[in-house]
Write an enzyme that holds these catalytic residues in place. Sequence first.
Site, PDB file in Angstrom:
ATOM      1  N   THR A 140       0.835  -1.209   0.000  1.00 60.34           N
ATOM      2  CA  THR A 140       0.000   0.000   0.000  1.00 60.34           C
ATOM      3  C   THR A 140       0.871   1.261   0.000  1.00 60.34           C
ATOM      4  O   THR A 140       2.003   1.251   0.514  1.00 60.34           O
ATOM      5  CB  THR A 140      -0.901   0.008   1.265  1.00 60.34           C
ATOM      6  OG1 THR A 140      -1.423   1.311   1.467  1.00 60.34           O
ATOM      7  CG2 THR A 140      -0.134  -0.381   2.520  1.00 60.34           C
ATOM      8  N   TYR A 165      -1.538  -0.292  11.132  1.00 59.21           N
ATOM      9  CA  TYR A 165      -1.735  -0.994   9.854  1.00 59.21           C
ATOM     10  C   TYR A 165      -0.579  -0.723   8.904  1.00 59.21           C
ATOM     11  O   TYR A 165       0.055  -1.650   8.382  1.00 59.21           O
ATOM     12  CB  TYR A 165      -3.063  -0.549   9.215  1.00 59.21           C
ATOM     13  CG  TYR A 165      -3.149  -0.875   7.732  1.00 59.21           C
ATOM     14  CD1 TYR A 165      -3.257  -2.191   7.291  1.00 59.21           C
ATOM     15  CD2 TYR A 165      -3.109   0.146   6.763  1.00 59.21           C
ATOM     16  CE1 TYR A 165      -3.319  -2.491   5.924  1.00 59.21           C
ATOM     17  CE2 TYR A 165      -3.178  -0.148   5.410  1.00 59.21           C
ATOM     18  CZ  TYR A 165      -3.278  -1.465   4.996  1.00 59.21           C
ATOM     19  OH  TYR A 165      -3.339  -1.765   3.649  1.00 59.21           O
TER      20      TYR A 165
END
Length: 379
Positions: A140, A165
């Site tokens: 990501t 995260y």
Amino acid sequence: MKSYLVTGAAGFIGSNYLKYLLTRYDDVQVVALDLLTYAGYLGTIADDIDSERCFFVRGDIGDRALADRLFAEYKFDTVVNFAAESHVDRSIENPQLFLETNILGTQNLLDAARRAWVTGRDADGRPTWRAGVRFHQVSTDEVYGSLGEEGFFTEQTPLAPHSPYSASKASADMIVCAYRDTYGMPVSITRCSNNYGPYQFPEKLIPLVINNILEGKKIPVYGRGDNVRDWLYVEDHCKAIDLVVTQGAPGCIYNVGGHNERRNLQIVETIIRTVRRLMEEEPARRTLLKRQETGPDGLPRIDWIDESLISFVKDRLGHDLRYGIDPTKITNDLGWRPETDFETGIEKTIRWNLDNHAWVEAVSGTDYQNYYEKMYAGR
Ligand code: NAD
Ligand code: TYD
């Protein structure tokens, strides 16, 4: 026949990729491995599973015995690792699960691949690898941290994650690179911006807004809605992954994004306008609305679907201000370009959510209701 292991294949992007792979290639066999956490729904891929090309296995990417058994049985050439805990807000509540799944789970898969794929040692003692194998890590843009008002993330931008995260995803990327640099493992990584499209779990901003309108609930916008995300239609992401896996040089890292930045408030306003327009154009869709107050025309009213639904709530802790991807490398090297512009993609996504409300209801049962109450109660 190429043999793929696709993990997290019952989740949002993994299921879209699985469908893309099976449609695009006749000569692939796929094992779809998924633990079916709250975010994985077998119904999403039920029609894709058969006894010839696509097998489903329920299991944990962190399970060593299972990974070894699957590698031995299916002789994978390619691993595409989507499996992860993926929601930033949940990572703020329970970081440990994110570290276990996203870091240790990835490392377990890397080790299983290493045990299966190393064929011997060269004269200098370096591992030699079976020809044509690839471990692809789906990462990501959040690993780069946050941008100010200017600039973009390139592949050279230092990793500076903020949330549990994104820190867990950055750690996984570094472990993947460590296996590349230490053992010469043929790996690749894609770092993509925010995805949207069919089968996205309703905890994420875009499906949450659509769902809340149908439920007649307020739309919670964190802070002032000024944060910027760079949105990409999920199918464009799947195509980018396929290109990198099949044509990217071993060891490569690519950023994936389509110069499609929007402030959160813009996204929310666009969805409100579009849902209302679709309900105007096709009144039969109004049966989906929980609020069934009849207007003077005898139809359920929709005049309440407007910006008054927006509720500015307490901001997310450590909320990254802006993400923006520079996709020059993947465009120059592999000819990738996003094909779905935002206006087309968001309408397709809203239509999908309205047409597939049964899917949304199936995945947003009691667990999701409890999550929602807890996550948004104090805001
Ligand atoms: P998702 O939460 O919708 O799906 C994750 C899937 O992984 C679920 O099916 C879940 O059951 C499965 N899973 C979770 N833990 C597992 C475990 N221990 N073993 C096996 N399966 C497990 O997530 P998503 O949005 O589809 O994201 C997929 C990947 O893409 C993630 O790695 C995420 O970091 C990355 N990514 C997502 C976005 C985005 O906008 N959603 C953007 C860039 C990268
Ligand atoms: P999200 O979909 O959770 O993706 P990410 O945090 O990975 O970017 O959130 C997208 C943006 O929307 C992010 O800036 C947080 C914001 N947001 C809200 O304002 N309200 C919400 O209820 C949610 C879930 C997100």
